[in-house]
Design an enzyme around this catalytic site. Structure first.
Site: not given
Length: 305
Positions: A130, A205, A229
């Protein structure tokens, strides 16, 4: 001492009008560093106009210098200390931003190749991080235009753990703007598309991480979770996401939101790989204050699950 406390002392120091302020209730404080009464009054807002601040006397200037010098000296001491940054152990390229043909779901931010150790639990696995996880020498924007161009100079703890166990890190996945969305539409480079159906959200996210797994472009991914997320994009994209127990996986080298809710963890296409990746990631690193259990002496070693 605060401005309010100075107000409490004001009646006792007025006889120093025009001279230097020195007060027994402030030993070693700001007033004992040669600050004039005029400067003191300006400091607490008694004379705050721009013109008045322009009318400083030589005595006032000297007073300001006396006030600032100890702070600058203290800063210089700290600045001269060695950083003792962790070694970057594995060579890598700076990477590149793939075009639409190579990035149909807008899930990639940067593609690169970082080959890990010759053997280990993750040997043969490809992993995407990420884009809030530091990968030294490779740009990181955490989904935000205001951070674009930032290049970290260290690897996150989990980056090293993944590489030490033989995985190949193949790039950075798009995430939401500073990771502050449960959708997949806020990244500064555009929305991340759900691979199962164009025009639908991939969740956030950790949107790019989930989308790349669902598209079959990577074996494993790192996600981050403060309020869902990891779990929401995993659900939207039909993959497996684990929000570990707080502090189980070190957050060192990952851009935070809030220390008491920051989590990072594995995202995979099956439960077995998820458990394997968690086993690699888990454990204290001696740096992350979220790992408060490491401060407690326990008789048995902790286990990931």
């Amino acid at each position: 001492m605060s401005a309010e406390n100075y107000e409490d002392c004001l009646s006792e120091i007025l006889h120093h009008e025009g001279g230097y302020v020195n007060h027994p209730k402030d030993p070693g404080g700001i007033t004992n560093r040669g600050v004039t009464k005029a400067v003191y009054d300006k400091w607490i807002g008694r004379e705050s106009s721009v013109q008045e601040m322009k009318d400083l006397t030589e005595e006032d200037v000297t007073s300001y210098i006396n006030l600032l010098t100890p702070n600058i000296e203290a800063y210089n001491i700290v600045d001269s200390m060695p950083d003792n940054l962790p070694e970057v152990k594995y060579p890598r390229s700076v990477g590149y931003e793939p075009d639409k043909n190579e990035n149909p779901y807008n899930a990639w931010y940067v593609k690169t190749t970082v080959q890990g150790a010759a053997k280990g639990k993750l040997k043969g696995k490809t992993v995407v991080l990420k884009d809030n996880v530091m990968l030294a020498g490779v740009q990181m924007m955490n989904g935000a235009s205001t951070l674009e161009g930032y290049i970290p100079n260290i690897d996150a703890t989990i980056t090293n753990r993944i590489l030490d166990e033989g995985a190949t890190i193949v790039g950075k996945a798009h995430c939401e703007y500073f990771c502050l969305s449960g959708g997949s539409h806020t990244n500064a480079k555009g929305p991340v598309i759900n691979p199962h159906k164009k025009g639908y959200s991939a969740g956030g996210s950790s949107s790019g991480s989930a989308a790349l797994l669902a598209a079959g472009e990577v074996d494993m991914a790192i996600g981050g979770d403060q309020g869902g997320s990891i779990r929401m994009p995993a659900s939207y994209c039909g993959v497996y996401g684990m929000k570990p127990t707080h502090g189980l996986v070190p957050y060192t080298g990952i851009m935070p939101i809030e220390i008491y809710i920051d989590h990072t963890g594995p995202m995979t296409n099956n439960v077995q790989d998820n458990a394997l990746m968690l086993e690699v990631l888990a454990g204290e690193d001696g740096y992350d204050p979220r790992q408060y259990l490491s401060l407690i002496h326990i008789s048995e070693p902790t286990r990931p699950y």
